[in-house]
Design a protein around this motif. Structure first.
Motif, PDB file in Angstrom:
ATOM      1  N   LEU A 158      16.460  -8.706 -27.778  1.00  0.00           N
ATOM      2  CA  LEU A 158      17.279  -8.920 -26.615  1.00  0.00           C
ATOM      3  C   LEU A 158      18.644  -8.729 -26.961  1.00  0.00           C
ATOM      4  O   LEU A 158      19.729  -7.986 -26.163  1.00  0.00           O
ATOM      5  N   ARG A 159      19.319  -9.509 -27.959  1.00  0.00           N
ATOM      6  CA  ARG A 159      20.679  -9.443 -28.268  1.00  0.00           C
ATOM      7  C   ARG A 159      21.055  -8.114 -28.698  1.00  0.00           C
ATOM      8  O   ARG A 159      22.210  -7.794 -28.541  1.00  0.00           O
ATOM      9  N   ASP A 160      20.103  -7.408 -29.465  1.00  0.00           N
ATOM     10  CA  ASP A 160      20.501  -6.216 -29.992  1.00  0.00           C
ATOM     11  C   ASP A 160      20.713  -5.182 -28.786  1.00  0.00           C
ATOM     12  O   ASP A 160      21.497  -4.229 -29.031  1.00  0.00           O
ATOM     13  N   LYS A 161      19.870  -5.305 -27.632  1.00  0.00           N
ATOM     14  CA  LYS A 161      20.009  -4.533 -26.612  1.00  0.00           C
ATOM     15  C   LYS A 161      21.191  -5.093 -25.638  1.00  0.00           C
ATOM     16  O   LYS A 161      22.128  -4.142 -25.033  1.00  0.00           O
ATOM     17  N   LEU A 162      21.503  -6.204 -25.458  1.00  0.00           N
ATOM     18  CA  LEU A 162      22.716  -6.760 -24.898  1.00  0.00           C
ATOM     19  C   LEU A 162      23.509  -7.733 -25.614  1.00  0.00           C
ATOM     20  O   LEU A 162      23.407  -8.963 -25.670  1.00  0.00           O
ATOM     21  N   PRO A 163      24.080  -7.295 -26.502  1.00  0.00           N
ATOM     22  CA  PRO A 163      24.935  -7.943 -27.594  1.00  0.00           C
ATOM     23  C   PRO A 163      25.988  -8.913 -26.924  1.00  0.00           C
ATOM     24  O   PRO A 163      26.337 -10.055 -27.635  1.00  0.00           O
ATOM     25  N   ASN A 164      26.531  -8.821 -25.730  1.00  0.00           N
ATOM     26  CA  ASN A 164      27.515  -9.652 -25.139  1.00  0.00           C
ATOM     27  C   ASN A 164      26.860 -10.695 -24.187  1.00  0.00           C
ATOM     28  O   ASN A 164      27.705 -11.529 -23.379  1.00  0.00           O
ATOM     29  N   ASP A 165      25.511 -10.806 -24.180  1.00  0.00           N
ATOM     30  CA  ASP A 165      24.861 -11.917 -23.224  1.00  0.00           C
ATOM     31  C   ASP A 165      24.960 -13.197 -23.634  1.00  0.00           C
ATOM     32  O   ASP A 165      24.509 -13.345 -24.654  1.00  0.00           O
ATOM     33  N   PRO A 166      25.924 -13.997 -23.233  1.00  0.00           N
ATOM     34  CA  PRO A 166      25.955 -15.327 -23.532  1.00  0.00           C
ATOM     35  C   PRO A 166      24.771 -16.088 -23.718  1.00  0.00           C
ATOM     36  O   PRO A 166      24.663 -17.150 -24.505  1.00  0.00           O
ATOM     37  N   GLY A 167      24.046 -16.022 -22.679  1.00  0.00           N
ATOM     38  CA  GLY A 167      22.571 -16.703 -22.519  1.00  0.00           C
ATOM     39  C   GLY A 167      21.867 -16.508 -23.717  1.00  0.00           C
ATOM     40  O   GLY A 167      21.260 -17.528 -24.111  1.00  0.00           O
ATOM     41  N   VAL A 168      21.703 -15.248 -24.068  1.00  0.00           N
ATOM     42  CA  VAL A 168      20.776 -14.632 -25.002  1.00  0.00           C
ATOM     43  C   VAL A 168      21.522 -15.634 -26.507  1.00  0.00           C
ATOM     44  O   VAL A 168      20.704 -16.170 -27.006  1.00  0.00           O
ATOM     45  N   THR A 169      22.758 -15.651 -26.624  1.00  0.00           N
ATOM     46  CA  THR A 169      23.300 -16.287 -27.649  1.00  0.00           C
ATOM     47  C   THR A 169      23.235 -17.860 -27.960  1.00  0.00           C
ATOM     48  O   THR A 169      22.909 -18.357 -28.723  1.00  0.00           O
ATOM     49  N   SER A 170      23.234 -18.184 -26.632  1.00  0.00           N
ATOM     50  CA  SER A 170      23.151 -19.613 -26.399  1.00  0.00           C
ATOM     51  C   SER A 170      21.522 -20.012 -26.782  1.00  0.00           C
ATOM     52  O   SER A 170      21.370 -21.168 -27.503  1.00  0.00           O
ATOM     53  N   ALA A 171      20.806 -19.412 -26.478  1.00  0.00           N
ATOM     54  CA  ALA A 171      19.487 -19.639 -26.551  1.00  0.00           C
ATOM     55  C   ALA A 171      18.911 -19.427 -27.950  1.00  0.00           C
ATOM     56  O   ALA A 171      18.384 -20.407 -28.691  1.00  0.00           O
ATOM     57  N   LEU A 172      19.492 -18.576 -28.614  1.00  0.00           N
ATOM     58  CA  LEU A 172      19.349 -18.400 -30.320  1.00  0.00           C
ATOM     59  C   LEU A 172      19.967 -19.469 -30.973  1.00  0.00           C
ATOM     60  O   LEU A 172      19.557 -20.009 -31.952  1.00  0.00           O
ATOM     61  N   THR A 173      21.177 -19.724 -30.443  1.00  0.00           N
ATOM     62  CA  THR A 173      21.979 -21.070 -31.217  1.00  0.00           C
ATOM     63  C   THR A 173      20.989 -22.161 -31.065  1.00  0.00           C
ATOM     64  O   THR A 173      20.792 -23.218 -31.884  1.00  0.00           O
ATOM     65  N   ASP A 174      20.454 -22.473 -29.806  1.00  0.00           N
ATOM     66  CA  ASP A 174      19.620 -23.663 -29.684  1.00  0.00           C
ATOM     67  C   ASP A 174      18.496 -23.723 -30.281  1.00  0.00           C
ATOM     68  O   ASP A 174      17.840 -24.752 -30.781  1.00  0.00           O
ATOM     69  N   LEU A 175      17.759 -22.525 -30.515  1.00  0.00           N
ATOM     70  CA  LEU A 175      16.383 -22.480 -31.308  1.00  0.00           C
ATOM     71  C   LEU A 175      16.695 -22.358 -32.676  1.00  0.00           C
ATOM     72  O   LEU A 175      15.415 -22.699 -33.249  1.00  0.00           O
ATOM     73  N   MET A 176      17.879 -22.027 -33.351  1.00  0.00           N
ATOM     74  CA  MET A 176      17.925 -22.093 -34.502  1.00  0.00           C
ATOM     75  C   MET A 176      17.580 -23.190 -35.467  1.00  0.00           C
ATOM     76  O   MET A 176      16.512 -23.277 -36.477  1.00  0.00           O
ATOM     77  N   PRO A 177      17.827 -24.508 -35.003  1.00  0.00           N
ATOM     78  CA  PRO A 177      17.412 -25.717 -35.941  1.00  0.00           C
ATOM     79  C   PRO A 177      15.807 -25.875 -36.103  1.00  0.00           C
ATOM     80  O   PRO A 177      15.370 -26.325 -36.903  1.00  0.00           O
ATOM     81  N   TYR A 178      15.123 -25.394 -34.968  1.00  0.00           N
ATOM     82  CA  TYR A 178      13.687 -25.702 -35.032  1.00  0.00           C
ATOM     83  C   TYR A 178      13.105 -24.740 -35.865  1.00  0.00           C
ATOM     84  O   TYR A 178      12.252 -24.860 -36.582  1.00  0.00           O
ATOM     85  N   THR A 179      13.969 -23.514 -35.881  1.00  0.00           N
ATOM     86  CA  THR A 179      13.214 -22.077 -36.980  1.00  0.00           C
ATOM     87  C   THR A 179      13.768 -22.884 -38.200  1.00  0.00           C
ATOM     88  O   THR A 179      12.802 -22.514 -39.000  1.00  0.00           O
TER      89      THR A 179
END
Length: 329
Positions: free
Chosen positions: A90-111
């Motif tokens: 979704l970020r590839d398609k919407l690179p400026n979407d802050p919600g997507v960026t925030s979700a990826l940042t929040d999920l990164m530690p678990y990954t």
């Protein structure tokens, strides 16, 4: 629904979904584990961070799939159907979407935690897949170099352990072979010793049998010789002229025989029956031993004695027998 509304929903929904995801994180790890490579096998090249199927989805489908994956606690697994891949696509398609960026940042530690757990379980294919997801989410993530180094080091350790295990197995097999060879050698040595002992015993038995046969043959020959001597003596007696009565001979001198020193020392006693022929002048012209007890102990002395005997002259030679006794007393 507008992009702003969607971003807002993601911003507010993400914390709640993350809490639920954190509670089920361990369950997700267990679900992903069967798809990982065996612990002792080096990982094959990992799949891309985002599968081609996920990349082909449109933005709305990706958004719905990501929300559903979060709700079902599929944060980073299984591959091709997890929130991280949906958000990355979704970020590839919407690179400026802050919600997507925030979700990826929040999920990164678990990954990242999941990747480290995969390394600990030596599931390197899964660890590399998660590492690729992290690298795509943030190529400059501080933990990324350490994670990649951990994967490489763990793979090298597993490879070294495999070499060590193989060497240990080879050594154990060689030790077992040597022990078996030693056992077979001991068995062969024992068998040879048993065969040698049996052969020695057989040789001893054969020698004993030969000795017994020789003894019996010696006894048989001695008996035959005695029998022949007795037959010869009987024939001689039959052929000899009848002895004149001993009263016809009047002894003039009959010296006693000498006692053999050996027989005297041993206290041996016996007697000798001699046959003598007296000539017309009264001297003993012939003498022989007819019987001696014991044999060949007193024979010589008895003959020496009778040959010195003297009788009164007679008209014709007279043959007679006399017994000479030997007693140390």
């Amino acid at each position: 629904m507008s992009l702003i509304q969607t971003t807002g929903r993601l911003r507010y929904a993400a914390p709640l979904l993350l809490i639920v995801a954190l509670a089920a994180c361990s369950k997700q790890d267990e679900a992903a584990a069967p798809a990982a490579a065996p612990a002792t096998t080096l990982a094959a090249p990992p799949p891309p961070a985002v599968s081609a199927e996920v990349q082909a989805m449109d933005a709305d489908s990706l958004r719905d799939a990501a929300t559903k994956a979060l709700r079902e606690n599929r944060i980073y697994a299984p591959g091709g159907d997890n929130a991280m891949e949906y958000y990355l696509a979704l970020r590839d398609k919407l690179p400026n979407d802050p919600g997507v960026t925030s979700a990826l940042t929040d999920l990164m530690p678990y990954t990242l935690i999941a990747a480290e757990q995969s390394i600990a379980r030596e599931e390197f294919t899964e660890a590399q897949r998660l590492s690729a997801i992290i690298e795509k989410a943030d190529p400059k993530a501080p933990a990324l170099p350490r994670l990649q180094q951990s994967i490489a080091a763990a793979q090298q350790a597993v490879a070294q352990r495999a070499v060590t295990d193989e060497a240990a197995k080879t050594k154990a097999a060689e030790d077992a072979r040597l022990r078996e060879q030693q056992r077979l050698t001991q068995v062969a040595d024992q068998q040879r010793a048993n065969e040698a002992a049996a052969a020695q015993q057989l040789v001893q038995q054969q020698e004993a049998a030969r000795a017994e046969a020789a003894r019996q043959e010696t006894e048989r020959q001695a008996a035959a010789q005695r029998e022949a001597a007795e037959r010869q003596a009987a024939a001689a007696r039959a052929a000899a002229p009848a002895a004149a009565p001993s009263q016809a001979l009047r002894a003039v001198s009959t010296p006693a025989p000498r006692y053999p020193p050996e027989a005297l020392r041993s206290g041996t006693q016996g007697e000798v029956l001699v046959e003598i022929t007296v000539g017309t002048d009264g001297s003993v012209t012939n003498a022989r031993v007819v019987r001696a007890t014991p044999a060949r102990v007193f024979d010589r002395e008895a003959l020496n004695a009778v040959r010195r005997w003297r009788f009164e002259p007679v008209d014709a030679p007279v043959t007679t027998r006399r017994t000479i006794g030997f007693s140390p007393g």
